[in-house]
Design a protein around this motif. Structure first.
Motif, PDB file in Angstrom:
ATOM      1  N   CYS A 154       0.702  -1.191  -0.099  1.00  0.00           N
ATOM      2  CA  CYS A 154      -0.106  -0.079  -0.009  1.00  0.00           C
ATOM      3  C   CYS A 154       0.771   1.434   0.002  1.00  0.00           C
ATOM      4  O   CYS A 154       1.880   1.513   0.666  1.00  0.00           O
ATOM      5  CB  CYS A 154      -0.856  -0.162   1.188  1.00  0.00           C
ATOM      6  SG  CYS A 154      -1.718   1.413   1.442  1.00  0.00           S
ATOM      7  N   THR A 184      -1.747  -4.777   3.211  1.00  0.00           N
ATOM      8  CA  THR A 184      -3.219  -4.945   3.005  1.00  0.00           C
ATOM      9  C   THR A 184      -3.875  -4.538   4.330  1.00  0.00           C
ATOM     10  O   THR A 184      -5.182  -4.276   4.466  1.00  0.00           O
ATOM     11  CB  THR A 184      -3.778  -6.078   2.172  1.00  0.00           C
ATOM     12  OG1 THR A 184      -3.292  -6.949   2.805  1.00  0.00           O
ATOM     13  CG2 THR A 184      -3.176  -5.749   0.966  1.00  0.00           C
ATOM     14  N   PRO A 208      -5.598  -6.111   7.091  1.00  0.00           N
ATOM     15  CA  PRO A 208      -6.959  -6.464   7.053  1.00  0.00           C
ATOM     16  C   PRO A 208      -7.365  -6.338   8.664  1.00  0.00           C
ATOM     17  O   PRO A 208      -6.487  -6.882   9.596  1.00  0.00           O
ATOM     18  CB  PRO A 208      -7.275  -7.857   6.536  1.00  0.00           C
ATOM     19  CG  PRO A 208      -5.858  -8.522   6.945  1.00  0.00           C
ATOM     20  CD  PRO A 208      -4.719  -7.568   6.448  1.00  0.00           C
ATOM     21  N   ALA A 231      -9.807  -5.433   3.891  1.00  0.00           N
ATOM     22  CA  ALA A 231      -8.500  -5.051   3.923  1.00  0.00           C
ATOM     23  C   ALA A 231      -8.752  -3.302   3.944  1.00  0.00           C
ATOM     24  O   ALA A 231      -9.532  -2.771   3.990  1.00  0.00           O
ATOM     25  CB  ALA A 231      -7.926  -5.218   2.566  1.00  0.00           C
ATOM     26  N   THR A 253      -6.681  -1.664   2.299  1.00  0.00           N
ATOM     27  CA  THR A 253      -6.269  -1.254   1.070  1.00  0.00           C
ATOM     28  C   THR A 253      -7.638  -1.259   0.152  1.00  0.00           C
ATOM     29  O   THR A 253      -8.623  -1.881   0.482  1.00  0.00           O
ATOM     30  CB  THR A 253      -5.187  -2.032   0.136  1.00  0.00           C
ATOM     31  OG1 THR A 253      -5.609  -3.433   0.375  1.00  0.00           O
ATOM     32  CG2 THR A 253      -3.841  -1.571   0.789  1.00  0.00           C
ATOM     33  N   ALA A 271      -7.563  -6.566  -1.564  1.00  0.00           N
ATOM     34  CA  ALA A 271      -6.517  -7.196  -1.165  1.00  0.00           C
ATOM     35  C   ALA A 271      -5.743  -7.614  -2.228  1.00  0.00           C
ATOM     36  O   ALA A 271      -5.994  -7.739  -3.600  1.00  0.00           O
ATOM     37  CB  ALA A 271      -6.982  -8.629  -0.471  1.00  0.00           C
ATOM     38  N   LEU A 272      -4.452  -8.024  -2.053  1.00  0.00           N
ATOM     39  CA  LEU A 272      -3.349  -8.480  -3.214  1.00  0.00           C
ATOM     40  C   LEU A 272      -4.107  -9.716  -4.002  1.00  0.00           C
ATOM     41  O   LEU A 272      -3.731  -9.778  -5.349  1.00  0.00           O
ATOM     42  CB  LEU A 272      -2.067  -8.632  -2.848  1.00  0.00           C
ATOM     43  CG  LEU A 272      -0.913  -8.860  -3.853  1.00  0.00           C
ATOM     44  CD1 LEU A 272      -0.806  -7.517  -4.909  1.00  0.00           C
ATOM     45  CD2 LEU A 272       0.382  -9.110  -3.456  1.00  0.00           C
ATOM     46  N   TRP A 298      -7.900   0.432  -8.198  1.00  0.00           N
ATOM     47  CA  TRP A 298      -7.021  -0.594  -7.396  1.00  0.00           C
ATOM     48  C   TRP A 298      -5.798  -0.682  -7.054  1.00  0.00           C
ATOM     49  O   TRP A 298      -5.189  -0.723  -5.992  1.00  0.00           O
ATOM     50  CB  TRP A 298      -7.440  -1.866  -8.197  1.00  0.00           C
ATOM     51  CG  TRP A 298      -8.791  -2.644  -7.916  1.00  0.00           C
ATOM     52  CD1 TRP A 298      -9.755  -1.999  -7.419  1.00  0.00           C
ATOM     53  CD2 TRP A 298      -9.309  -3.912  -8.045  1.00  0.00           C
ATOM     54  NE1 TRP A 298     -10.929  -2.831  -7.251  1.00  0.00           N
ATOM     55  CE2 TRP A 298     -10.463  -4.047  -7.888  1.00  0.00           C
ATOM     56  CE3 TRP A 298      -8.220  -5.148  -8.458  1.00  0.00           C
ATOM     57  CZ2 TRP A 298     -11.254  -5.308  -7.890  1.00  0.00           C
ATOM     58  CZ3 TRP A 298      -8.967  -6.360  -8.438  1.00  0.00           C
ATOM     59  CH2 TRP A 298     -10.306  -6.554  -8.160  1.00  0.00           C
ATOM     60  N   ARG A 358       3.246  -3.942  -7.126  1.00  0.00           N
ATOM     61  CA  ARG A 358       2.796  -4.351  -5.477  1.00  0.00           C
ATOM     62  C   ARG A 358       2.448  -2.831  -4.768  1.00  0.00           C
ATOM     63  O   ARG A 358       3.035  -2.821  -3.828  1.00  0.00           O
ATOM     64  CB  ARG A 358       3.603  -5.117  -4.839  1.00  0.00           C
ATOM     65  CG  ARG A 358       3.652  -6.407  -5.308  1.00  0.00           C
ATOM     66  CD  ARG A 358       4.832  -7.366  -4.559  1.00  0.00           C
ATOM     67  NE  ARG A 358       4.733  -8.956  -4.787  1.00  0.00           N
ATOM     68  CZ  ARG A 358       4.124  -9.764  -4.059  1.00  0.00           C
ATOM     69  NH1 ARG A 358       3.680  -9.384  -2.959  1.00  0.00           N
ATOM     70  NH2 ARG A 358       4.207 -10.980  -4.578  1.00  0.00           N
ATOM     71  N   LEU A 386      -0.598  -1.042  -4.129  1.00  0.00           N
ATOM     72  CA  LEU A 386      -2.336  -0.635  -4.232  1.00  0.00           C
ATOM     73  C   LEU A 386      -2.605   0.471  -3.493  1.00  0.00           C
ATOM     74  O   LEU A 386      -1.851   1.224  -2.850  1.00  0.00           O
ATOM     75  CB  LEU A 386      -2.808  -2.100  -3.370  1.00  0.00           C
ATOM     76  CG  LEU A 386      -2.400  -3.329  -3.541  1.00  0.00           C
ATOM     77  CD1 LEU A 386      -3.337  -4.099  -2.662  1.00  0.00           C
ATOM     78  CD2 LEU A 386      -2.732  -3.942  -4.994  1.00  0.00           C
ATOM     79  N   GLY A 405      -4.772   1.513   7.918  1.00  0.00           N
ATOM     80  CA  GLY A 405      -3.722   0.417   7.891  1.00  0.00           C
ATOM     81  C   GLY A 405      -2.565   0.553   8.735  1.00  0.00           C
ATOM     82  O   GLY A 405      -2.000  -0.231   9.407  1.00  0.00           O
TER      83      GLY A 405
END
Length: 362
Positions: free
Chosen positions: A151, A163, A165, A183, A185, A188-189, A206, A225, A227, A245
């Motif tokens: 993120c 992310t 969560p 999440a 973000t 999620a990835l 996204w 990677r 987000l 986060g």
């Protein structure tokens, strides 16, 4: 294969058997393998394939590389009547999370509220699974986890948080419940991984590409990677997702003494043997310690939300958790789980690698 949807259907018990066989072949004992399999199957049933079979190869590679010790035992390092600090001892996420939430529930029954933090942990799947474990026992459950950086803060091109969560699940009366699993973000990835498996682009909002601008390319998003935080850009309040986060990081890596933020390893289908050392947090609250009638009030509230007049009659208002309940009901009714074709191909390759019986499709 279902021609209309292009999905492969597998009997639920067969999918679970395959996961257990793979984990056991990689070195996990039967109990640890069964616990992890049940976690992944539940994600599939609830409509979150990003955290289901999609994650199996990650766990397998962590075991084979030595990054995860599936047969170790978590230990309590420090505790009071209502708190505990646990060393997961690098076991599979399901093993340490069962241990931690069981500890939290025991303490909550005695003191009303319990707060348990874990270090040395691995990925614990869908956060809601652990909060639901407490709710099944009449408690309010909460769970938090930090993950590898994906993120970007709203003013950065570089990932700084995972992310990250968190989940909150509470039992109501008459079979109702409140179920939140999210999440911090935008997604999620694993959602991006699923778009790659399906060969489809990702929706707007996204992820960012390497230049810091929004991308629709699923593979580029996964490779970069980076987000968006929940809310997206700064203009659309992405700083709120960034803040959430960061809060999860406070409760997990910082409070637990595990790796945090930019120190957490990148996680992929390949492992170099580096332990994840993630931080998790589990909370259990006994609603009976507070105002009487908690369950009735919660049920009244979620039913009020559900009965609100929708803007679109074809899209009724959902209470938190309704989407997951509907997905689970459908899976239970058919006794099957559906997988995208590329996932089946991956499972066939994994079966060959581990010398286990391939998963049989209907």
């Amino acid at each position: 294969m279902e021609a209309d949807k292009g999905m492969a259907r597998v009997v639920t018990e067969e999918a679970c058997r395959f996961i257990v066989d793979c984990l056991h072949a990689a070195g996990a004992n039967q109990e640890a393998a069964a616990q992890q399999a049940k976690l992944l199957i539940e994600a599939e049933k609830l409509g979150h394939p990003s955290h289901g079979m999609n994650r199996l190869e990650f766990y397998i590679n962590d075991i084979l590389s030595g990054a995860c010790d599936p047969n170790s035992k978590p230990t309590i390092l420090k505790e009071t009547a209502s708190t505990a600090w646990i060393d997961a001892k690098n076991v599979l996420g399901a093993t340490s999370s069962h241990f931690a939430m069981d500890t939290a529930m025991t303490k909550a029954r005695q003191t009303g509220v319990a707060w348990v933090v874990v270090k040395g942990a691995n990925h614990f799947g869908i956060a809601g699974y652990w909060a639901q474990k407490a709710a099944d026992q009449g408690l309010i459950g909460m769970s938090f986890s930090n993950t590898s950086p994906v993120c970007a803060p709203t003013r950065s091109k570089e990932a700084a948080l995972g992310t990250n969560p968190f989940s909150c699940v509470a039992p109501g009366s008459s079979g109702e419940s409140f179920y939140l699993d999210m999440a911090t973000t935008a997604v999620a990835l694993g959602k991006i991984e699923m778009q790659i498996r399906k060969g489809e682009p990702i929706p707007p909002g996204w992820a960012q590409g390497p230049d810091g601008n929004e991308t629709r390319d699923a593979q580029l998003a996964f490779d970069t990677r980076c987000l968006y935080p929940l809310g997206g850009s700064e203009l659309t309040s992405g700083y709120k997702g960034y803040g959430l986060g960061a809060m999860v990081e406070l409760f997990c890596g910082i409070l637990g003494g595990s790796k945090y933020g930019h120190y957490i390893r990148a996680w992929s289908h390949e492992s170099d043997g580096t332990p994840a050392d993630l931080g998790h947090c589990f909370v259990a609250i006994d609603p009976n310690c507070f105002a009487p009638g908690f369950g009735d009030r919660l049920t009244d509230l979620v039913q009020h939300w559900r009965n609100l007049e929708p803007m679109d009659p074809n899209l009724p208002v959902l209470a938190p958790g309704d989407k997951e309940k509907l997905a689970a009901a459908k899976s239970d009714e058919t006794g099957t789980i559906s997988f995208v074709p590329q996932q089946i191909e991956s499972c066939l390759a994994l079966a060959k690698k581990l010398k286990v019986k391939p998963m049989e499709c209907l």
